[in-house]
Design a protein around this motif. Structure first.
Motif, short mmCIF file in Angstrom:
data_model
loop_
_atom_site.label_atom_id
_atom_site.label_comp_id
_atom_site.label_asym_id
_atom_site.label_seq_id
_atom_site.Cartn_x
_atom_site.Cartn_y
_atom_site.Cartn_z
N UNK A 38 -28.45 119.92 18.88
CA UNK A 38 -29.46 120.91 18.53
C UNK A 38 -29.87 120.76 17.08
N UNK A 39 -31.08 121.21 16.80
CA UNK A 39 -31.60 121.12 15.44
C UNK A 39 -32.34 122.39 15.09
N UNK A 40 -31.81 123.11 14.12
CA UNK A 40 -32.45 124.32 13.63
C UNK A 40 -33.43 123.96 12.51
N UNK A 41 -34.41 124.81 12.27
CA UNK A 41 -35.39 124.52 11.21
C UNK A 41 -34.71 124.26 9.87
N UNK A 42 -35.09 123.16 9.23
CA UNK A 42 -34.54 122.83 7.92
C UNK A 42 -33.14 122.27 7.92
N UNK A 43 -32.60 122.04 9.11
CA UNK A 43 -31.22 121.53 9.21
C UNK A 43 -31.20 120.21 9.95
N UNK A 44 -30.10 119.50 9.80
CA UNK A 44 -29.93 118.25 10.52
C UNK A 44 -29.56 118.52 11.97
N UNK A 45 -29.86 117.54 12.80
CA UNK A 45 -29.47 117.64 14.20
C UNK A 45 -27.95 117.58 14.27
#
Length: 125
Positions: A38-45
């Motif tokens: 999963x990948x949240x906004x502004x974060x790495x997968x």
């Protein structure tokens, strides 16, 4: 070659549940180790969970242990991610991934050969 298509994402309240599905096409699916990231906004997968080619082994990220389960149906070329007790921090785009080399533990992005397009999961507080 394996093609992956995720579905089942959506908007849910905290504490709710969703089931994500990953439909695979390709003759080698039954021999693939499968994973969800999963990948949240502004974060790495990031790694969420993996299941071995036979379905006999699973590996979960600490953040989802006890809340998420994964299953693999080789007859239907499907992988499912059941997500319970969802939290706002679970909000992300969820990706299904496949690797044909059966490497384990399959927690790193670079171990995977094929990726789906992702499905959005949003958990409201």
């Amino acid at each position: 070659q394996v093609q992956l298509v995720e579905s089942g994402g959506g908007l849910v309240q905290a504490g709710g549940s969703l089931r994500l599905s990953c439909a695979a096409s390709g003759r080698s699916f039954s021999s693939c180790t499968m994973g969800w990231f999963r990948q949240a906004p502004g974060k790495e997968r990031e790694f969420v969970v993996a299941i071995s080619w036979s379905g006999g082994r699973t590996n979960f990220a600490d953040s989802v242990k006890g809340r998420f389960t994964i299953s693999k149906d080789n007859a239907k070329n499907m992988v499912y991610l059941q997500m319970n007790s969802l939290k706002p921090e679970d909000t992300a785009v969820y990706y299904c991934a496949a690797q044909s080399s059966r490497r384990w533990p399959a927690t790193r992005l670079e171990q995977y050969d094929y990726w789906g397009q992702g499905t959005q999961v949003t958990v409201s507080s």
